[in-house]
Every structure is written in C-alpha cells, then in structure tokens.
Design a protein around this motif. Sequence first.
Motif, PDB file in Angstrom:
ATOM      1  N   ASP A  38       8.342  17.356 -33.015  1.00 42.17           N
ATOM      2  CA  ASP A  38       7.055  18.066 -32.768  1.00 42.17           C
ATOM      3  C   ASP A  38       6.598  19.115 -33.943  1.00 42.17           C
ATOM      4  OD1 ASP A  38       4.745  19.605 -32.109  1.00 42.17           O
ATOM      5  OD2 ASP A  38       5.261  19.313 -30.113  1.00 42.17           O
ATOM      6  N   VAL A  39       5.764  18.693 -34.767  1.00 39.23           N
ATOM      7  CA  VAL A  39       5.511  19.448 -36.203  1.00 39.23           C
ATOM      8  C   VAL A  39       4.431  20.618 -35.846  1.00 39.23           C
ATOM      9  CG1 VAL A  39       6.223  17.266 -37.606  1.00 39.23           C
ATOM     10  CG2 VAL A  39       4.010  17.817 -37.043  1.00 39.23           C
ATOM     11  N   VAL A  54      11.925  18.408 -30.449  1.00 40.62           N
ATOM     12  CA  VAL A  54      12.275  19.147 -31.303  1.00 40.62           C
ATOM     13  C   VAL A  54      11.450  19.747 -31.850  1.00 40.62           C
ATOM     14  CG1 VAL A  54      14.062  19.802 -33.111  1.00 40.62           C
ATOM     15  CG2 VAL A  54      14.762  17.900 -31.312  1.00 40.62           C
ATOM     16  N   ASN A  55      11.290  21.220 -32.109  1.00 37.70           N
ATOM     17  CA  ASN A  55       9.954  21.770 -32.845  1.00 37.70           C
ATOM     18  C   ASN A  55      10.474  22.149 -34.414  1.00 37.70           C
ATOM     19  OD1 ASN A  55       8.506  24.865 -32.828  1.00 37.70           O
ATOM     20  ND2 ASN A  55       7.506  22.881 -33.241  1.00 37.70           N
ATOM     21  N   ILE A  56      10.058  21.398 -35.335  1.00 39.08           N
ATOM     22  CA  ILE A  56      10.020  21.639 -36.791  1.00 39.08           C
ATOM     23  C   ILE A  56       8.647  21.705 -37.342  1.00 39.08           C
ATOM     24  CG2 ILE A  56      11.205  21.270 -38.803  1.00 39.08           C
ATOM     25  CD1 ILE A  56      13.283  19.434 -37.270  1.00 39.08           C
ATOM     26  N   ILE A  77       4.865  13.839 -33.670  1.00 36.94           N
ATOM     27  CA  ILE A  77       3.733  14.305 -32.819  1.00 36.94           C
ATOM     28  C   ILE A  77       3.252  15.673 -33.347  1.00 36.94           C
ATOM     29  CG2 ILE A  77       5.048  15.427 -30.808  1.00 36.94           C
ATOM     30  CD1 ILE A  77       3.271  13.870 -28.995  1.00 36.94           C
ATOM     31  N   CYS A  78       1.983  15.879 -33.096  1.00 37.18           N
ATOM     32  CA  CYS A  78       1.489  17.241 -33.520  1.00 37.18           C
ATOM     33  C   CYS A  78       0.293  17.350 -32.419  1.00 37.18           C
ATOM     34  CB  CYS A  78       0.830  17.362 -34.846  1.00 37.18           C
ATOM     35  SG  CYS A  78      -0.516  16.109 -35.239  1.00 37.18           S
ATOM     36  N   SER A  84       1.118  15.207 -38.183  1.00 31.71           N
ATOM     37  CA  SER A  84       2.354  14.286 -37.746  1.00 31.71           C
ATOM     38  C   SER A  84       2.403  12.918 -38.988  1.00 31.71           C
ATOM     39  CB  SER A  84       2.361  13.787 -36.375  1.00 31.71           C
ATOM     40  OG  SER A  84       1.285  13.183 -35.925  1.00 31.71           O
ATOM     41  N   ALA A  85       1.113  12.885 -39.130  1.00 28.86           N
ATOM     42  CA  ALA A  85       0.880  11.632 -40.330  1.00 28.86           C
ATOM     43  C   ALA A  85       1.354  12.195 -41.561  1.00 28.86           C
ATOM     44  CB  ALA A  85      -0.354  11.075 -40.303  1.00 28.86           C
TER      45      ALA A  85
END
Length: 117
Positions: A38-39, A54-56, A77-78, A84-85
């Motif tokens: 998850d960005v 996981v959050n980065i 994912i965002c 996320s792209a």
Amino acid sequence: MFERFLRRAEEAQTVPTIAVREAWERLARADGETVLIDVREPWEYRSGHAPRAVNIPLGQLAARVNEVPRDREVLLICLSGHRSAQAARLLQRLGLSRVVNIKGGITSWRLHGLPIE
C-alpha cells in the motif's frame, strides 16, 4: 516535447493492471507467491487497508526498495490507482519486473465489499 508525451503514454501502458477482485483472489491463495504494498501515506493506511498489506509510501519507495521482494509478484494499491501506477513504474525502473497495479485502489476495494483492516 511531443515525444516526451508519447514516451510517458507508453510507460503508462506497460504497467500490468488488475481489478480488485482478481487482486483479492491472488492474495487469498495460500502459496505466499503474492505480496501487497500500500503506497498511501501512513495516516491513510491507518484509516483502513487490505489485509496483509505492507505500507511503504510512494515518497519512500525508492529508498526502501530493498523491502520489496524481487522473487514474488508485487501488487500495488493506493486510494484510486494513480499513485500505485507511479509506484509500479518506479519499481520497474529499479529492476523489478513482477509488479502489478490494482485498478481503482482501496476505493474500489471498499466498493466491492472486500475485507478491510
């Protein structure tokens, strides 16, 4: 200038994209072959995220690329699919080939009634 625009359009098309239901199915497999990153920013992540995500944050991704597994499929994912792209293109430039953007992001995830933690 027009060439730069075309190059950006080509880059955008090279990122594999999947729908949220397919992402959930891949993550639900017990084979551990897929990881979800998850960005979004930490405060966004804390407001609700997909299980095992996981959050980065996108802004930290290049510095934390060593935390991204190279031997597994990486789903990104965002909120809506835009960041996320960008993250997928960044990871591709950094040498990761198995990156996939989740279309519609966590917004679509919620709309489809998929689990949120």
